[in-house]
Design a protein around this motif. Sequence first.
Motif, mmCIF file in Angstrom:
data_model
loop_
_atom_site.group_PDB
_atom_site.id
_atom_site.type_symbol
_atom_site.label_atom_id
_atom_site.label_comp_id
_atom_site.label_asym_id
_atom_site.label_seq_id
_atom_site.Cartn_x
_atom_site.Cartn_y
_atom_site.Cartn_z
ATOM 1 N N LEU A 1 0.813 -1.224 0.000
ATOM 2 C CA LEU A 1 0.000 0.000 0.000
ATOM 3 C C LEU A 1 0.842 1.267 0.000
ATOM 4 C CD1 LEU A 1 -2.883 1.100 -0.045
ATOM 5 C CD2 LEU A 1 -2.905 0.958 2.448
ATOM 6 N N ILE B 1 -10.808 2.783 1.000
ATOM 7 C CA ILE B 1 -9.849 2.921 -0.096
ATOM 8 C C ILE B 1 -10.587 2.807 -1.430
ATOM 9 C CG2 ILE B 1 -7.932 1.760 -1.282
ATOM 10 C CD1 ILE B 1 -6.855 3.215 1.086
ATOM 11 N N THR B 2 -11.474 1.829 -1.523
ATOM 12 C CA THR B 2 -12.242 1.626 -2.752
ATOM 13 C C THR B 2 -13.051 2.875 -3.102
ATOM 14 O OG1 THR B 2 -12.381 -0.742 -2.357
ATOM 15 C CG2 THR B 2 -14.028 0.194 -3.834
ATOM 16 N N TYR C 1 -4.818 6.485 4.051
ATOM 17 C CA TYR C 1 -3.720 5.515 4.088
ATOM 18 C C TYR C 1 -2.984 5.586 5.425
ATOM 19 C CZ TYR C 1 1.241 4.556 3.642
ATOM 20 O OH TYR C 1 2.522 4.159 3.893
ATOM 21 N N GLY D 1 -8.622 -2.511 -3.265
ATOM 22 C CA GLY D 1 -9.273 -2.169 -2.002
ATOM 23 C C GLY D 1 -10.532 -2.989 -1.784
ATOM 24 N N LEU E 1 -11.263 -3.177 2.042
ATOM 25 C CA LEU E 1 -10.971 -1.830 2.532
ATOM 26 C C LEU E 1 -11.891 -0.873 1.771
ATOM 27 C CD1 LEU E 1 -7.077 -1.908 2.764
ATOM 28 C CD2 LEU E 1 -8.689 -1.755 4.656
#
Length: 104
Positions: free
Chosen positions: A22, A60-61, A90, A52, A57
């Motif tokens: 990441l 993130i997506t 992040y 993601g 996650l």
Amino acid sequence: TFDDYYNSPGYLKIVERFRKKLPNIVEELSEAVRKEDWNDVQVKSHDLKGIGGAVQLPEITEVAGRMNVQVINKQYELVATTNAELNNLYRKIISKDNQKPLVH
């Protein structure tokens, strides 16, 4: 079942590998934004959106997907703000990962 898959050693290894990658993925995307390389931003944000989702996650997506749509729609003035949001997200994920074991 899905629960079995998401708790399987193979899946957990994928998640761990992604989380280790990441930092590089986010840095490469940020660099593409700084260079205003919109083709690269589109490709990298699309990839990050998919990854993601695959490793559960959703934050993130969502952010990577929004950035991808902004580039497609040529809303370049919004991309830098979204990139800053992605970097903040992040850092939160990394901070959480450092506070507890990845695999429970």
